[in-house]
Motif scaffolding. Sequence first.
Motif, PDB file in Angstrom:
ATOM      1  N   UNK A  20       0.850  -1.198   0.000  1.00 26.67           N
ATOM      2  CA  UNK A  20       0.000   0.000   0.000  1.00 26.67           C
ATOM      3  C   UNK A  20       0.883   1.244   0.000  1.00 26.67           C
ATOM      4  N   UNK A  21       0.296   2.361  -0.401  1.00 28.78           N
ATOM      5  CA  UNK A  21       1.010   3.632  -0.307  1.00 28.78           C
ATOM      6  C   UNK A  21       1.259   3.898   1.171  1.00 28.78           C
ATOM      7  N   UNK A  22       2.432   4.392   1.487  1.00 29.31           N
ATOM      8  CA  UNK A  22       2.798   4.618   2.888  1.00 29.31           C
ATOM      9  C   UNK A  22       1.826   5.564   3.593  1.00 29.31           C
ATOM     10  N   UNK A  23       1.185   6.470   2.838  1.00 32.54           N
ATOM     11  CA  UNK A  23       0.213   7.378   3.456  1.00 32.54           C
ATOM     12  C   UNK A  23      -0.973   6.616   4.061  1.00 32.54           C
ATOM     13  N   UNK A  24      -1.183   5.364   3.630  1.00 33.97           N
ATOM     14  CA  UNK A  24      -2.290   4.563   4.169  1.00 33.97           C
ATOM     15  C   UNK A  24      -1.972   4.036   5.565  1.00 33.97           C
ATOM     16  N   UNK A  25      -0.705   4.112   5.958  1.00 38.79           N
ATOM     17  CA  UNK A  25      -0.288   3.545   7.244  1.00 38.79           C
ATOM     18  C   UNK A  25      -1.070   4.134   8.422  1.00 38.79           C
ATOM     19  N   UNK A  26      -1.198   5.461   8.467  1.00 38.03           N
ATOM     20  CA  UNK A  26      -1.925   6.100   9.571  1.00 38.03           C
ATOM     21  C   UNK A  26      -3.383   5.628   9.602  1.00 38.03           C
ATOM     22  N   UNK A  47     -10.949   2.417   5.436  1.00 41.40           N
ATOM     23  CA  UNK A  47     -11.513   3.003   4.220  1.00 41.40           C
ATOM     24  C   UNK A  47     -12.121   4.390   4.461  1.00 41.40           C
ATOM     25  N   UNK A  48     -12.547   4.647   5.697  1.00 41.73           N
ATOM     26  CA  UNK A  48     -13.106   5.961   6.027  1.00 41.73           C
ATOM     27  C   UNK A  48     -12.044   7.051   5.889  1.00 41.73           C
ATOM     28  N   UNK A  49     -10.783   6.670   6.083  1.00 43.86           N
ATOM     29  CA  UNK A  49      -9.686   7.641   6.038  1.00 43.86           C
ATOM     30  C   UNK A  49      -8.864   7.520   4.760  1.00 43.86           C
ATOM     31  N   UNK A  50      -8.868   6.336   4.176  1.00 44.89           N
ATOM     32  CA  UNK A  50      -8.059   6.093   2.983  1.00 44.89           C
ATOM     33  C   UNK A  50      -8.908   5.299   1.996  1.00 44.89           C
ATOM     34  N   UNK A  51      -9.660   6.022   1.183  1.00 46.51           N
ATOM     35  CA  UNK A  51     -10.630   5.439   0.274  1.00 46.51           C
ATOM     36  C   UNK A  51      -9.983   4.531  -0.763  1.00 46.51           C
ATOM     37  N   UNK A  52     -10.652   3.451  -1.100  1.00 46.15           N
ATOM     38  CA  UNK A  52     -10.262   2.493  -2.147  1.00 46.15           C
ATOM     39  C   UNK A  52      -9.249   1.442  -1.713  1.00 46.15           C
ATOM     40  N   UNK A 140      -9.109  10.724  -0.539  1.00 44.40           N
ATOM     41  CA  UNK A 140     -10.478  10.574  -1.061  1.00 44.40           C
ATOM     42  C   UNK A 140     -10.579   9.606  -2.234  1.00 44.40           C
ATOM     43  N   UNK A 141      -9.506   8.881  -2.512  1.00 42.05           N
ATOM     44  CA  UNK A 141      -9.532   7.948  -3.626  1.00 42.05           C
ATOM     45  C   UNK A 141      -8.690   8.454  -4.785  1.00 42.05           C
ATOM     46  N   UNK A 142      -8.450   9.770  -4.816  1.00 41.73           N
ATOM     47  CA  UNK A 142      -7.583  10.294  -5.874  1.00 41.73           C
ATOM     48  C   UNK A 142      -6.483  11.194  -5.329  1.00 41.73           C
ATOM     49  N   UNK A 143      -6.716  11.793  -4.162  1.00 42.24           N
ATOM     50  CA  UNK A 143      -5.663  12.658  -3.618  1.00 42.24           C
ATOM     51  C   UNK A 143      -5.832  12.799  -2.105  1.00 42.24           C
ATOM     52  N   UNK A 144      -4.738  13.219  -1.446  1.00 39.03           N
ATOM     53  CA  UNK A 144      -4.822  13.549  -0.023  1.00 39.03           C
ATOM     54  C   UNK A 144      -5.557  14.880   0.089  1.00 39.03           C
TER      55      UNK A 144
END
Length: 161
Positions: A20-26, A47-52, A140-144
């Motif tokens: 996963x993208x590291x931004x998904x870690x949090x 998924x509420x915080x990191x869509x998709x 949101x599924x496309x950007x932070x």
Amino acid sequence: PMNVLRCTILDRDGAISFVAHAEALAALVAACSRNPRSAEEMLTFADEYYRDLRETVLNGLAIFDERNVEGHYDAIHSALELCAPHEQPPFRVVDDRTRQASLQPVKAGAVLFNLAAKRIVQLQNTFREITRSGRGRVFDGSRLTDRVYSYRLPREWAIVP
């Protein structure tokens, strides 16, 4: 992509592993703060915080289940062999080969989430240290986005090391 890492989630049914993208870690740590009972529930919370992320992982596991049957894991073995580590598909840990792969750091590292033991193990993490409480930006599924969420892990959760 440099900012990706391997995430492996252990629950009572076994283990799944994905990149996963590291931004998904949090978002994954925030999901743990809600004491998920299964990998799927953890992904639903995240998924509420990191869509998709949930959809990507579950779709990957559906393909894994289609191509690999108990005792015959040639499909995942060749994917692990042929794909660059950061391009490996999501998989279930089903044998020694997949267990080994589930612990291999990818780019920014590898993090293990053991839901039953309530432990987060940072096998290697060069992205950002996991802390007992923290914040992240909603993806949101496309950007932070500029929306920020925060979390606090319950006392019974351990972060190693």
